[in-house]
Structures are given as C-alpha cells and as structure tokens.
Design a protein around this motif. Structure first.
Motif, PDB file in Angstrom:
ATOM      1  N   TRP A   1       0.807  -1.226   0.000  1.00 25.91           N
ATOM      2  CA  TRP A   1       0.000   0.000   0.000  1.00 25.91           C
ATOM      3  C   TRP A   1       0.835   1.269   0.000  1.00 25.91           C
ATOM      4  O   TRP A   1       0.507   2.212  -0.731  1.00 25.91           O
ATOM      5  N   PRO A   2       1.931   1.363   0.761  1.00 27.58           N
ATOM      6  CA  PRO A   2       2.784   2.555   0.608  1.00 27.58           C
ATOM      7  C   PRO A   2       3.325   2.705  -0.818  1.00 27.58           C
ATOM      8  O   PRO A   2       3.380   3.830  -1.335  1.00 27.58           O
ATOM      9  N   MET A   3       3.703   1.584  -1.448  1.00 29.16           N
ATOM     10  CA  MET A   3       4.187   1.655  -2.829  1.00 29.16           C
ATOM     11  C   MET A   3       3.072   2.061  -3.786  1.00 29.16           C
ATOM     12  O   MET A   3       3.290   2.844  -4.716  1.00 29.16           O
ATOM     13  N   PHE A   4       1.860   1.539  -3.559  1.00 30.33           N
ATOM     14  CA  PHE A   4       0.747   1.853  -4.457  1.00 30.33           C
ATOM     15  C   PHE A   4       0.385   3.332  -4.389  1.00 30.33           C
ATOM     16  O   PHE A   4       0.260   3.996  -5.422  1.00 30.33           O
ATOM     17  N   TRP A   5       0.198   3.865  -3.167  1.00 29.61           N
ATOM     18  CA  TRP A   5      -0.187   5.266  -3.041  1.00 29.61           C
ATOM     19  C   TRP A   5       0.920   6.188  -3.530  1.00 29.61           C
ATOM     20  O   TRP A   5       0.644   7.250  -4.110  1.00 29.61           O
TER      21      TRP A   5
ATOM     22  N   LEU B   1      13.867  16.501 -14.252  1.00 31.39           N
ATOM     23  CA  LEU B   1      13.051  16.621 -13.042  1.00 31.39           C
ATOM     24  C   LEU B   1      12.511  15.263 -12.613  1.00 31.39           C
ATOM     25  O   LEU B   1      12.592  14.899 -11.436  1.00 31.39           O
ATOM     26  N   PHE B   2      11.954  14.523 -13.558  1.00 27.00           N
ATOM     27  CA  PHE B   2      11.384  13.217 -13.220  1.00 27.00           C
ATOM     28  C   PHE B   2      12.467  12.229 -12.789  1.00 27.00           C
ATOM     29  O   PHE B   2      12.216  11.354 -11.967  1.00 27.00           O
ATOM     30  N   THR B   3      13.679  12.389 -13.343  1.00 27.36           N
ATOM     31  CA  THR B   3      14.788  11.522 -12.937  1.00 27.36           C
ATOM     32  C   THR B   3      15.072  11.682 -11.451  1.00 27.36           C
ATOM     33  O   THR B   3      15.391  10.708 -10.762  1.00 27.36           O
ATOM     34  N   ARG B   4      14.924  12.906 -10.939  1.00 24.74           N
ATOM     35  CA  ARG B   4      15.168  13.146  -9.514  1.00 24.74           C
ATOM     36  C   ARG B   4      14.139  12.419  -8.639  1.00 24.74           C
ATOM     37  O   ARG B   4      14.410  12.143  -7.458  1.00 24.74           O
ATOM     38  N   PHE B   5      12.956  12.124  -9.196  1.00 25.77           N
ATOM     39  CA  PHE B   5      11.890  11.483  -8.425  1.00 25.77           C
ATOM     40  C   PHE B   5      11.743   9.981  -8.700  1.00 25.77           C
ATOM     41  O   PHE B   5      10.995   9.302  -8.004  1.00 25.77           O
ATOM     42  N   THR B   6      12.440   9.479  -9.708  1.00 27.73           N
ATOM     43  CA  THR B   6      12.156   8.117 -10.179  1.00 27.73           C
ATOM     44  C   THR B   6      12.466   7.014  -9.178  1.00 27.73           C
ATOM     45  O   THR B   6      11.858   5.937  -9.227  1.00 27.73           O
ATOM     46  N   LEU B   7      13.406   7.232  -8.273  1.00 25.99           N
ATOM     47  CA  LEU B   7      13.828   6.157  -7.375  1.00 25.99           C
ATOM     48  C   LEU B   7      12.948   6.046  -6.132  1.00 25.99           C
ATOM     49  O   LEU B   7      13.339   5.453  -5.133  1.00 25.99           O
ATOM     50  N   PHE B   8      11.738   6.599  -6.217  1.00 25.14           N
ATOM     51  CA  PHE B   8      10.838   6.576  -5.065  1.00 25.14           C
ATOM     52  C   PHE B   8      10.405   5.159  -4.697  1.00 25.14           C
ATOM     53  O   PHE B   8      10.272   4.826  -3.510  1.00 25.14           O
TER      54      PHE B   8
ATOM     55  N   PRO C   1       5.988   9.293   0.396  1.00 24.61           N
ATOM     56  CA  PRO C   1       6.069   8.638  -0.913  1.00 24.61           C
ATOM     57  C   PRO C   1       7.482   8.443  -1.446  1.00 24.61           C
ATOM     58  O   PRO C   1       7.650   7.982  -2.568  1.00 24.61           O
ATOM     59  N   GLY C   2       8.495   8.808  -0.698  1.00 18.77           N
ATOM     60  CA  GLY C   2       9.865   8.555  -1.109  1.00 18.77           C
ATOM     61  C   GLY C   2      10.450   9.573  -2.061  1.00 18.77           C
ATOM     62  O   GLY C   2      11.552   9.373  -2.578  1.00 18.77           O
ATOM     63  N   LEU C   3       9.764  10.678  -2.309  1.00 22.62           N
ATOM     64  CA  LEU C   3      10.259  11.670  -3.258  1.00 22.62           C
ATOM     65  C   LEU C   3      11.521  12.374  -2.739  1.00 22.62           C
ATOM     66  O   LEU C   3      12.456  12.619  -3.491  1.00 22.62           O
TER      67      LEU C   3
END
Length: 302
Positions: free
Chosen positions: A132-136, A189-196, A207-209
């Motif tokens: 659920w944390p991964m899904f949200w 920008l999205f690369t900075r967030f991809t490893l969430f 969410p790991g951002l």
C-alpha cells in the motif's frame, strides 16, 4: 551465481550488470512477471472474447502477406468505445499490480547483487508488506507526471501555434527548441523522483520523493541518460516483436501475445531501474560517510 557487488559502477557497467542479472535470473524474473500479470491477461482475454472478437486471426486468411500486414495494422489502430473501456480497465489493473511487480523484481536484483539465489514466489512475498505505501506513492507520481506534462504542453502548443501563424519558419524553430527543452527539463526533473519505489520498499519512507531526490544528487544526467538508453532498447525490442504479431490483426491472440512479450521489456527496464537505485545508494552512502569524516576532523581541529 553472481558475485556480490558493492563498488560504484560507471555508465556502461550499469548496463552490463543489468543484462548479466537478467541472463542469470531470467526464469525467476519472468515468473514474477507472469504470476503478477497473468490474472490481468486472463481477464483481458475473457473480455475481448465476450465482445465477439476473433480469437486467432483478425483478417482474411486468404490475403497475401503484405495485405495481411497492412490490414492487421489498420484493425489494431482502429478502436471502438468498448475497446477503449477495456483498455482503460486493464491499465487501471496494471497500476494496481505495478507495486508488486516492481517490488518483486527489485528484490530479485538485490539478491542477485548480493550473490544470493532468488526464488520468484519469495520475492513477491517480500514485496507484499510494503504494497500500500508503494501503491499510493505510485499513484501520486502518476498524478504529478500527468499534471507536469499536460498543462505545460497546452502552454507550449499555444505559443508554437502563435509563432506558426505569424512566422512559419520561426514557429518551426521554436517548436524544435521548446520541444527539446521541454523533454530535457521534465526528463531531468522526473529523474530526480524516479527512485521513489525502491526507497519506499526498503527504507520505510513514503512517498519517497525526498529520498529519491537525495539519491539522484550529482548523478541526474547520468541516470537520465541510462533511462533513455533503457527506453530505446525496450522500444526497439517491442517494435521487432510487434511486426510479426501484426499479421494476427486485432484478434484476442494478438493482445495476449503482446502482453506476454511485453513482460520481457518490462523486466529489462525494471532490472535496469533497480540497478540504478542500488548504484545510487552506494554512491550517496559513500559521499555521506566522507562528509561525516570531514566534519569529524573539522570538529577535532577546533
């Protein structure tokens, strides 16, 4: 069995390790994808069959090969409201399945890098507690990506349209420059967030951002380039696979085989994605350790 990996990797080494892990663990990686996605494929097959779609072939078997290919491509490109509704439902189900699929494959890569032997069902079980944390977190990223792409596209399209009306040549140049800038800017920008996703999976953050932003620090261009290469590789493979399948037309078998073969490209991308994550943790942990040592020596000198 692959030897444990703990040293930072270069651009080419990350790609090399990606394909070595896939080669050594392809059976388990495919079985993870198969067990997670097969219920969705079965449901899609049932829905397509109920709509009266041909199961094996969507065109005239008596046609020549070239005509079959052309007519098959046209039938695939033409969709009905029922097709769109079915596709939307399947896409929604895939969104729900993605955290388990990604989590299981990422766990497999972790085992492979540590020299352990992964087992498909065990890798899926390991991903379940963080579902659920991964899904949200995934849903949040999808919404952010949609908003970040949709609204800027409207603005850019409006600006380009104005230039094309006033000065076509200048409008074409502006379209190229704005399109390139748009692609690179959002890509970085999205690369900075991809490893969430692996951050949520392993580090109990959601969410790991913020964690992803930290892990990609000073490596954004490198990871951006790797994601582009992985996207090109998977796109080429998909294109090669899709050509012979086009002869099947818009049949049930076409959709089933397309989904099954797409598991291979999904595996390639997620394994590469996972290797990038573990590479980033090694780099950042090494950087953080060096900073702590420097701070310790500074405080000692005072």
């Amino acid at each position: 069995m692959q030897q444990p990996t703990s040293k930072p990797l270069g651009f080419g080494e990350i790609l090399d390790q990606t394909f070595r892990i896939i080669k050594s663990n392809f059976k388990e990686l495919f079985m993870i994808s198969f067990w997670v996605i097969i219920p969705i494929i079965v449901l899609q097959t049932l829905l397509l069959t109920l709509t009266g779609r041909s199961f094996v072939f969507g065109g005239d078997i008596g046609e020549g090969a070239f005509n079959q290919l052309i007519n098959g491509a046209e039938s695939i490109a033409t969709t009905s409201p029922i097709d769109d509704l079915t596709s939307s439902l399947i896409s929604l189900l895939i969104l729900f399945a993605l955290p388990i699929l990604g989590g299981g494959i990422i766990w497999t890569v972790k085992y492979a890098r540590e020299g352990q032997k992964p087992v498909a069902k065990e890798m899926i079980k390991k991903a379940l507690p963080r579902y659920w944390p991964m899904f949200w977190s995934t849903l949040l990223i999808v919404l952010i990506v949609f908003a970040a792409i949709f609204f800027p596209i409207l603005i850019v399209a409006f600006i380009i349209g104005m230039f094309l009306v006033i000065e076509p040549i200048m409008g074409a140049i502006m379209a190229i420059l704005l399109g390139l800038g748009f692609f690179i800017g959002l890509g970085l920008l999205f690369t900075r967030f991809t490893l969430f996703l692996p951050a949520v999976l392993f580090e109990k953050v959601a969410p790991g951002l913020g964690k992803s932003w930290h892990l990609t620090k000073k490596q954004t261009w490198k990871f951006f380039g790797l994601f582009i290469i992985l996207s090109i590789i998977t796109s080429v493979i998909s294109m090669i696979i899709s050509i012979p399948l086009t002869f099947l037309g818009d049949s049930v078998l076409y959709h089933v085989l397309s989904n099954v073969f797409s598991l291979v490209t999904t595996i390639i991308f997620i394994v590469g994605y996972a290797v990038i994550y573990f590479e980033s943790t090694i780099r950042q942990e090494g950087t953080d350790l060096k900073s702590m040592i420097d701070e310790y020596h500074t405080s000692e000198s005072h």
